[in-house]
Scaffold this active site. Structure first.
Site, PDB file in Angstrom:
ATOM      1  N   GLY A 239      -2.925   7.961  -6.220  1.00 57.88           N
ATOM      2  CA  GLY A 239      -4.769   6.942  -5.712  1.00 57.88           C
ATOM      3  C   GLY A 239      -4.649   6.359  -7.039  1.00 57.88           C
ATOM      4  O   GLY A 239      -5.768   6.334  -8.277  1.00 57.88           O
ATOM      5  N   GLY A 240      -3.683   5.505  -7.023  1.00 54.64           N
ATOM      6  CA  GLY A 240      -3.920   4.625  -8.483  1.00 54.64           C
ATOM      7  C   GLY A 240      -4.579   3.276  -8.424  1.00 54.64           C
ATOM      8  O   GLY A 240      -4.246   2.693  -8.837  1.00 54.64           O
ATOM      9  N   ASP A 265      -2.798   5.031  -2.472  1.00 58.42           N
ATOM     10  CA  ASP A 265      -4.197   4.624  -2.319  1.00 58.42           C
ATOM     11  C   ASP A 265      -4.533   4.994  -1.040  1.00 58.42           C
ATOM     12  O   ASP A 265      -3.473   4.607   0.315  1.00 58.42           O
ATOM     13  CB  ASP A 265      -4.671   3.725  -2.887  1.00 58.42           C
ATOM     14  CG  ASP A 265      -5.611   4.109  -3.913  1.00 58.42           C
ATOM     15  OD1 ASP A 265      -6.926   5.022  -2.718  1.00 58.42           O
ATOM     16  OD2 ASP A 265      -6.477   4.444  -5.042  1.00 58.42           O
ATOM     17  N   ASP A 286      -4.109   8.875   2.207  1.00 60.39           N
ATOM     18  CA  ASP A 286      -5.499   9.549   2.629  1.00 60.39           C
ATOM     19  C   ASP A 286      -4.899  10.934   1.484  1.00 60.39           C
ATOM     20  O   ASP A 286      -4.381  11.808   3.133  1.00 60.39           O
ATOM     21  CB  ASP A 286      -6.178   9.432   3.425  1.00 60.39           C
ATOM     22  CG  ASP A 286      -7.630  10.413   3.631  1.00 60.39           C
ATOM     23  OD1 ASP A 286      -7.945  11.071   2.521  1.00 60.39           O
ATOM     24  OD2 ASP A 286      -8.361   9.616   4.392  1.00 60.39           O
ATOM     25  N   LEU A 287      -5.603  11.316   0.819  1.00 57.65           N
ATOM     26  CA  LEU A 287      -5.467  12.879   0.520  1.00 57.65           C
ATOM     27  C   LEU A 287      -5.527  13.697   1.535  1.00 57.65           C
ATOM     28  O   LEU A 287      -5.142  14.525   1.227  1.00 57.65           O
ATOM     29  CB  LEU A 287      -5.551  13.185  -0.692  1.00 57.65           C
ATOM     30  CG  LEU A 287      -5.077  12.675  -2.232  1.00 57.65           C
ATOM     31  CD1 LEU A 287      -5.717  12.440  -3.485  1.00 57.65           C
ATOM     32  CD2 LEU A 287      -3.607  12.630  -2.542  1.00 57.65           C
ATOM     33  N   HIS A 309     -10.337  14.424 -12.190  1.00 60.06           N
ATOM     34  CA  HIS A 309     -11.803  14.659 -12.529  1.00 60.06           C
ATOM     35  C   HIS A 309     -13.277  14.517 -11.558  1.00 60.06           C
ATOM     36  O   HIS A 309     -13.402  15.240 -11.793  1.00 60.06           O
ATOM     37  CB  HIS A 309     -11.894  13.865 -13.875  1.00 60.06           C
ATOM     38  CG  HIS A 309     -11.999  12.530 -14.038  1.00 60.06           C
ATOM     39  ND1 HIS A 309     -12.903  11.981 -14.212  1.00 60.06           N
ATOM     40  CD2 HIS A 309     -11.713  11.570 -12.929  1.00 60.06           C
ATOM     41  CE1 HIS A 309     -13.244  10.767 -14.069  1.00 60.06           C
ATOM     42  NE2 HIS A 309     -12.342  10.695 -13.220  1.00 60.06           N
TER      43      HIS A 309
END
EC number: 2.1.1.387
Length: 400
Positions: A239-240, A265, A286-287, A309
């Protein structure tokens, strides 16, 4: 007492930020002390006026002026002191000078620009930054208009509707409930280029204002224990986004092999990234895509900066488990660069970010909560590495 106050005021008015060159921790301490002094001196009536009227109106006027192209035109013309009529002509839109006059007064009162004489103004460095496209400040500010302000205004009604319970469901957040599309933050960004631009620009500006993580986490020790033969990856930035965190690693370690840093990402995000080094390669991932595991296996480190977060504890555990499944025992590390809320004395930055992401059913975390999330993901907490500024830490974890 009056004499002391006058002397203090005189000293403060001659203060130049250049004296803090290379001493950012000192600058920050003074800024926090000045903020505390401001709140100490402010009366309840003044505070009410500021919160209810001054702050929301100031930003609405600032956004309107950005939309007219005033700051862009002013910067392109070389800045400099100008009168209201000249500034109206520098704007990209046809702006009535009398309207501009009203709005410029407020900008000067908030130190966005400088009032030099009647109807005459000069730009501050910040005003020029707003007008300079390369800084991305103007689109970054728009995140308030596109995302933050509407959701914040809806927050009281959302809490009343949900009986004042902490939101924990990523799919039933205040953010989703705010907008007619009923989409999550990232879904709205993917569907609207303007929303994506404001988010991406904010992330870029936000990242540049933080202390680079290789300055407070020992990446050399991480590298010394790494096996980079046969193209094995060193750091995977999950997700950089724009890749600034990997660029900082590449700058610190110029002898890294090509492709040893991996930027992961969503496809549309990595597709828009322009990298200036062959040390970083991009991988679309995609996570949350069902049945798709983490594509990079056995890396020395899996790094995430301000990723978890954005998600509830339950979802964060799922993300970490996906990474844990491809880690090499005794070798791979998970490095979480995020806010760690102190047990007492949280900064305004930390507390504001906590309440911001709470509106997306996520939250910032204390050490106790981080420990639980990491343990629930099947990982072992190793150590916290604070940035020395009270903003964020790098949390190191590994397989037990």
């Amino acid at each position: 007492m009056a004499d002391i106050a006058e002397q203090l005021i005189e000293k403060l008015q001659t203060l130049e930020t250049s004296i803090f060159e290379g001493q950012d921790a000192t600058r920050q301490k003074l800024a926090l002390a000045a903020r505390k002094l401001f709140h100490t001196l402010e009366t309840k009536e003044e505070k009410t006026m500021r919160l209810a009227i001054e702050e929301p109106v100031m930003f609405s006027v600032l956004q309107a002026l950005i939309d007219t192209g005033l700051f862009e035109g002013w910067a392109a013309a070389g800045g400099g002191e100008r009168d209201v009529t000249e500034l109206a002509k520098l704007s990209k839109r046809d702006v009535e000078p009398e309207l501009l006059r009203h709005q410029l007064r407020l900008m000067a009162a908030n130190h966005i620009i400088l009032e030099t004489a009647n109807d005459r103004y000069a730009p501050t460095p910040y005003a020029l930054a707003i007008g300079d496209k390369s800084t991305k400040v103007a689109p970054a500010l728009r995140i308030r208009t596109d995302h933050v302000a509407p959701c914040a205004m809806h927050w009281p009604d959302f809490l009343a509707k949900t009986n004042y319970r902490k939101p924990r469901d990523d799919k039933a957040s205040c953010y989703i409930d705010t907008f007619p599309e009923k989409k999550s933050f990232f879904e709205r960004c993917s569907a609207n280029p303007v929303h994506q631009e404001s988010f991406s620009s904010f992330m870029d500006v936000w990242a540049k204002g933080k202390r680079p993580w290789p300055e407070f986490y020992d990446t050399q020790a991480l590298l010394d224990g790494a096996d980079l033969s046969n193209g094995s990856p060193f750091v995977v930035d999950v997700g950089g986004h724009h890749g600034i965190d990997l660029m900082r690693v590449a700058e610190k370690h110029p002898d890294l092999p090509a492709g040893s840093l991996v930027l992961e990402d969503l496809p549309d995000v990595v597709g828009a990234v322009h990298l200036t080094t062959d040390k970083i390669r991009t991988v679309a991932h995609d996570l949350f895509e069902e049945g798709v595991e983490q594509p990079i296996k056995g890396a020395r480190a899996y790094f995430m900066h301000a990723v978890l977060h954005d998600w509830s504890d339950e979802t964060s555990v799922k993300i970490l488990r996906q990474i844990a499944a491809v880690m090499k025992p005794g070798y791979s590390k998970v490095l979480i660069n995020d806010i760690v809320i102190p047990s007492t004395g949280a900064s305004c930055y930390q507390a504001a970010m906590d309440c911001l992401v709470l509106q997306a059913s996520a939250n910032e975390r204390t050490e106790a909560v981080w420990s639980k999330v990491i343990k629930d993901a099947g990982l072992k907490l190793v150590k916290y590495y604070p940035d020395g500024r009270g903003y964020e830490s790098v949390i190191e974890a590994e397989l037990p």
